[in-house]
Motif scaffolding. Structure first.
Motif, PDB file in Angstrom:
ATOM      1  N   ILE A 122      91.252  53.550  36.060  1.00  0.00           N
ATOM      2  CA  ILE A 122      91.100  52.105  36.263  1.00  0.00           C
ATOM      3  C   ILE A 122      90.849  51.823  37.745  1.00  0.00           C
ATOM      4  CG2 ILE A 122      92.471  51.184  34.334  1.00  0.00           C
ATOM      5  CD1 ILE A 122      94.808  50.896  36.372  1.00  0.00           C
ATOM      6  N   GLY A 123      90.252  50.674  38.011  1.00  0.00           N
ATOM      7  CA  GLY A 123      90.152  50.186  39.378  1.00  0.00           C
ATOM      8  C   GLY A 123      91.444  49.441  39.700  1.00  0.00           C
ATOM      9  N   HIS A 134      95.034  44.168  39.294  1.00  0.00           N
ATOM     10  CA  HIS A 134      95.576  43.711  40.575  1.00  0.00           C
ATOM     11  C   HIS A 134      97.095  43.819  40.586  1.00  0.00           C
ATOM     12  CE1 HIS A 134      91.584  41.998  40.226  1.00  0.00           C
ATOM     13  NE2 HIS A 134      91.576  41.756  41.523  1.00  0.00           N
ATOM     14  N   SER A 190      85.697  39.011  38.396  1.00  0.00           N
ATOM     15  CA  SER A 190      85.322  37.757  39.028  1.00  0.00           C
ATOM     16  C   SER A 190      85.224  36.672  37.949  1.00  0.00           C
ATOM     17  CB  SER A 190      83.992  37.931  39.761  1.00  0.00           C
ATOM     18  OG  SER A 190      83.029  38.546  38.912  1.00  0.00           O
ATOM     19  N   TYR A 221      81.256  53.222  44.962  1.00  0.00           N
ATOM     20  CA  TYR A 221      80.513  52.808  43.765  1.00  0.00           C
ATOM     21  C   TYR A 221      79.896  51.422  43.969  1.00  0.00           C
ATOM     22  CZ  TYR A 221      82.991  56.436  41.025  1.00  0.00           C
ATOM     23  OH  TYR A 221      83.492  57.600  40.520  1.00  0.00           O
ATOM     24  N   PRO A 273      84.388  47.966  32.739  1.00  0.00           N
ATOM     25  CA  PRO A 273      85.839  47.950  32.967  1.00  0.00           C
ATOM     26  C   PRO A 273      86.281  46.903  33.987  1.00  0.00           C
ATOM     27  CG  PRO A 273      84.832  49.820  34.085  1.00  0.00           C
ATOM     28  CD  PRO A 273      83.750  49.183  33.274  1.00  0.00           C
ATOM     29  N   LEU A 274      87.565  46.542  33.918  1.00  0.00           N
ATOM     30  CA  LEU A 274      88.125  45.501  34.783  1.00  0.00           C
ATOM     31  C   LEU A 274      88.971  46.116  35.910  1.00  0.00           C
ATOM     32  CD1 LEU A 274      89.456  43.031  32.052  1.00  0.00           C
ATOM     33  CD2 LEU A 274      87.184  43.146  33.085  1.00  0.00           C
ATOM     34  N   ILE A 275      89.109  45.366  36.988  1.00  0.00           N
ATOM     35  CA  ILE A 275      90.003  45.763  38.086  1.00  0.00           C
ATOM     36  C   ILE A 275      91.403  45.232  37.784  1.00  0.00           C
ATOM     37  CG2 ILE A 275      90.513  45.427  40.543  1.00  0.00           C
ATOM     38  CD1 ILE A 275      87.444  45.231  40.997  1.00  0.00           C
ATOM     39  N   GLU A 302      82.561  40.603  46.724  1.00  0.00           N
ATOM     40  CA  GLU A 302      83.632  41.317  46.047  1.00  0.00           C
ATOM     41  C   GLU A 302      84.093  42.538  46.840  1.00  0.00           C
ATOM     42  OE1 GLU A 302      80.676  40.622  44.906  1.00  0.00           O
ATOM     43  OE2 GLU A 302      80.822  39.427  43.082  1.00  0.00           O
ATOM     44  N   SER A 303      85.213  43.102  46.360  1.00  0.00           N
ATOM     45  CA  SER A 303      85.813  44.259  47.018  1.00  0.00           C
ATOM     46  C   SER A 303      84.903  45.486  46.936  1.00  0.00           C
ATOM     47  CB  SER A 303      87.148  44.592  46.353  1.00  0.00           C
ATOM     48  OG  SER A 303      86.954  44.949  44.999  1.00  0.00           O
ATOM     49  N   MET A 325      77.601  47.776  37.757  1.00  0.00           N
ATOM     50  CA  MET A 325      76.484  47.730  38.693  1.00  0.00           C
ATOM     51  C   MET A 325      75.131  47.835  38.000  1.00  0.00           C
ATOM     52  SD  MET A 325      77.838  47.247  41.663  1.00  0.00           S
ATOM     53  CE  MET A 325      76.772  47.847  42.988  1.00  0.00           C
ATOM     54  N   ALA A 366      91.665  41.379  36.337  1.00  0.00           N
ATOM     55  CA  ALA A 366      90.865  40.222  36.741  1.00  0.00           C
ATOM     56  C   ALA A 366      89.484  40.628  37.226  1.00  0.00           C
ATOM     57  CB  ALA A 366      91.582  39.415  37.833  1.00  0.00           C
ATOM     58  N   THR A 368      89.070  48.372  46.247  1.00  0.00           N
ATOM     59  CA  THR A 368      89.498  48.770  44.908  1.00  0.00           C
ATOM     60  C   THR A 368      89.400  50.281  44.792  1.00  0.00           C
ATOM     61  OG1 THR A 368      88.800  46.688  43.907  1.00  0.00           O
ATOM     62  CG2 THR A 368      88.936  48.606  42.443  1.00  0.00           C
ATOM     63  N   ARG A 379      81.233  38.936  28.761  1.00  0.00           N
ATOM     64  CA  ARG A 379      81.016  40.166  29.529  1.00  0.00           C
ATOM     65  C   ARG A 379      80.778  41.343  28.582  1.00  0.00           C
ATOM     66  NH1 ARG A 379      83.212  41.865  34.807  1.00  0.00           N
ATOM     67  NH2 ARG A 379      83.917  44.020  34.863  1.00  0.00           N
TER      68      ARG A 379
HETATM   69  O1  TXA Z   1      86.781  41.477  44.790  1.00  0.00           O
HETATM   70  C1  TXA Z   1      86.839  41.864  43.623  1.00  0.00           C
HETATM   71  O2  TXA Z   1      86.781  43.062  43.315  1.00  0.00           O
HETATM   72  C2  TXA Z   1      86.989  40.794  42.517  1.00  0.00           C
HETATM   73  C3  TXA Z   1      88.357  40.138  42.701  1.00  0.00           C
HETATM   74  C4  TXA Z   1      88.660  39.160  41.608  1.00  0.00           C
HETATM   75  O3  TXA Z   1      89.335  41.128  42.801  1.00  0.00           O
HETATM   76  N1  TXA Z   1      86.853  41.374  41.230  1.00  0.00           N
HETATM   77  C5  TXA Z   1      85.664  41.843  40.746  1.00  0.00           C
HETATM   78  O4  TXA Z   1      85.714  42.334  39.452  1.00  0.00           O
HETATM   79  O5  TXA Z   1      84.630  41.828  41.383  1.00  0.00           O
HETATM   80  P1  TXA Z   1      84.439  42.609  38.576  1.00  0.00           P
HETATM   81  O6  TXA Z   1      84.944  42.882  37.218  1.00  0.00           O
HETATM   82  O7  TXA Z   1      83.462  41.516  38.728  1.00  0.00           O
HETATM   83  O8  TXA Z   1      83.854  43.957  39.141  1.00  0.00           O
HETATM   84  C6  TXA Z   1      84.538  45.183  38.927  1.00  0.00           C
HETATM   85  C7  TXA Z   1      83.621  46.340  39.236  1.00  0.00           C
HETATM   86  C8  TXA Z   1      82.566  46.516  38.166  1.00  0.00           C
HETATM   87  O9  TXA Z   1      81.327  46.921  38.759  1.00  0.00           O
HETATM   88  C9  TXA Z   1      83.167  47.632  37.317  1.00  0.00           C
HETATM   89  O10 TXA Z   1      82.177  48.350  36.603  1.00  0.00           O
HETATM   90  C10 TXA Z   1      83.873  48.482  38.356  1.00  0.00           C
HETATM   91  O11 TXA Z   1      84.412  47.544  39.260  1.00  0.00           O
HETATM   92  N2  TXA Z   1      84.991  49.273  37.773  1.00  0.00           N
HETATM   93  C11 TXA Z   1      86.172  48.824  37.304  1.00  0.00           C
HETATM   94  N3  TXA Z   1      86.921  49.839  36.796  1.00  0.00           N
HETATM   95  C12 TXA Z   1      86.194  50.957  36.975  1.00  0.00           C
HETATM   96  C13 TXA Z   1      86.407  52.354  36.640  1.00  0.00           C
HETATM   97  N4  TXA Z   1      87.508  52.776  36.038  1.00  0.00           N
HETATM   98  N5  TXA Z   1      85.430  53.216  36.979  1.00  0.00           N
HETATM   99  C14 TXA Z   1      84.290  52.790  37.597  1.00  0.00           C
HETATM  100  N6  TXA Z   1      84.025  51.503  37.916  1.00  0.00           N
HETATM  101  C15 TXA Z   1      84.954  50.606  37.604  1.00  0.00           C
END
Ligand code: TXA
Ligand code: MG
Length: 352
Positions: free
Chosen positions: A124-125, A70, A149, A200, A66-68, A186-187, A236, A147, A104, A61
């Motif tokens: 953070i998300g 949980h 995806s 977003y 950034p990560l979400i 996803e969320s 995105m 976490a 999220t 990646r």
């Molecule tokens: O349903 C879901 O959200 C799944 C399950 C596992 O919870 N997780 C998921 O995570 O889809 P991921 O990493 O594939 O997508 C996270 C999204 C990304 O587009 C990321 O850029 C955005 O959330 N994101 C995370 N933290 C952020 C932040 N602090 N500011 C803006 N965007 C953020």
């Protein structure tokens, strides 16, 4: 790679027992994939910088995404956000209305959260998933769990444990198998201030639901309607959700779509074609295309959302060169599905 099978286990004590080893692996900094109601997540202790870096390596990646994080119950919120007492009232309201669930929230980060979770950002998300297995695992580990995806970057998100294995075999300690995810996309990622909520990433909780419950304007981040605008969620901007086959989408008038599908097949005779269509559609195809038609027992958008990623993977394995998808109007859950299809199809989305 270990597989902890907890399908059908509902009783709390036996669920905890079966999740012991996975929770211990998380505590020791290992990577463990687990089911949520949206998609499978690739989990690590969000306070352990090395473990979080390992997530990025396993997924290949980009480091700026950034990560979400949980949580397994509301008491964990104070471990992940700074100034928990000062959150905007509408953000609190969103938690009350939609958590646990596929939402999220972008919130100020607690200093204990590992820097790589939020590269260069002070937010953070945060998500409290509704899936009982996710909740039990997070609570047992006693740690907030970062976490994303559990797919390799660029691939469709996994909605079953075998999808996870396909991408992550040899890269993680194991996967908790809780069966197929029910939402399938996803969320929703949303930033909420006192004045407004900005989506977003569209997802399992819809813009319409947020607007109805929050009592403030709910708007889409401009990049969702203007392709040249930079997205606020770094993830995105990447090519995403894409199978190896080329994806083509049509939505709008039913008979016009059927005509377009037929024409595509005529123009690609001898090529391997797969299709995703609503219940009751019979598209005559010369070369015996692989056709998945939705069950008639639920709205097409819900079936499409739940099955889309699994079907993209299945059709890839079957060697499809083209995947033709009947889309839905971009409202409600349809907004999330069409957002993912737009990316999977790299723009080949036609309104007819
Ligand atoms: O349903 C879901 O959200 C799944 C399950 C596992 O919870 N997780 C998921 O995570 O889809 P991921 O990493 O594939 O997508 C996270 C999204 C990304 O587009 C990321 O850029 C955005 O959330 N994101 C995370 N933290 C952020 C932040 N602090 N500011 C803006 N965007 C953020
Ligand atoms: Mg992802």
């Amino acid at each position: 790679m270990k597989v902890w099978d907890v399908r059908g286990v509902v009783e709390e004590a036996s669920l905890s027992e079966k999740l012991q080893e996975a929770a211990a692996a998380l505590q020791q900094g290992g990577l463990v994939a687990f089911p949520t109601e949206t998609v499978y997540g690739l989990g690590a202790d969000a306070t352990n910088e090395q473990a979080v870096r390992d997530i990025f390596a396993a997924k290949e990646r980009p480091a700026d995404n950034p990560l979400i994080v949980h949580i397994g119950d509301m008491s964990m919120l104070r471990q992940v956000v700074a100034d928990e007492k000062d959150l905007p009232a509408p953000a609190r309201k969103a938690m009350e209305e939609f958590w646990p669930g596929p939402l999220t929230l972008i919130l100020p980060a607690h200093p204990a959260i590992a820097p790589s979770v939020r590269p260069g950002m002070d937010t953070i998300g945060v998500r409290f998933p509704a899936h009982p297995v996710a909740q039990a695992l997070i609570r047992l580990s006693g740690r907030p769990i970062a976490a994303p995806s559990a797919n390799r970057s660029g691939k469709p998100s996994p909605t079953t444990a075998s999808d996870v294995a396909e991408d992550m075999e040899g890269r993680i300690v194991g996967v908790v198998d809780g069966g197929a995810c029910t939402v399938g996309v996803e969320s929703t990622v949303v930033a909420i201030s006192d004045q407004e909520a900005v989506i977003y990433r569209p997802g399992g909780v819809t813009q319409e639901q947020l607007a109805e419950r929050l009592g403030i304007p709910v708007v889409l981040d401009p990049h969702l309607s203007t392709p040249t605008a930079a997205p606020k969620a770094p993830g995105m901007k990447y090519r995403h959700y894409a199978p190896d086959a080329s994806v083509h989408v049509w939505w709008g008038d039913g008979s016009a779509i059927e005509g377009a599908l037929r024409q595509f097949c005529e123009q690609h005779v001898g090529e391997r074609i797969a299709m995703i269509v609503p219940a009751g559609w019979s598209v005559s195809t010369a070369d015996g295309a692989l056709v998945w038609s939705a069950p008639s027992s639920e709205p097409y958008a819900a079936a499409l959302s739940r099955e889309l990623y699994r079907l993209l993977r299945e059709f890839d394995r079957a060697g499809a060169e083209h995947i033709l998808v009947v889309g839905v109007p971009p409202q409600g859950l349809g907004a999330a599905v069409m957002n993912r299809l737009q990316k999977a199809a790299e723009g080949r989305v036609n309104r007819v």
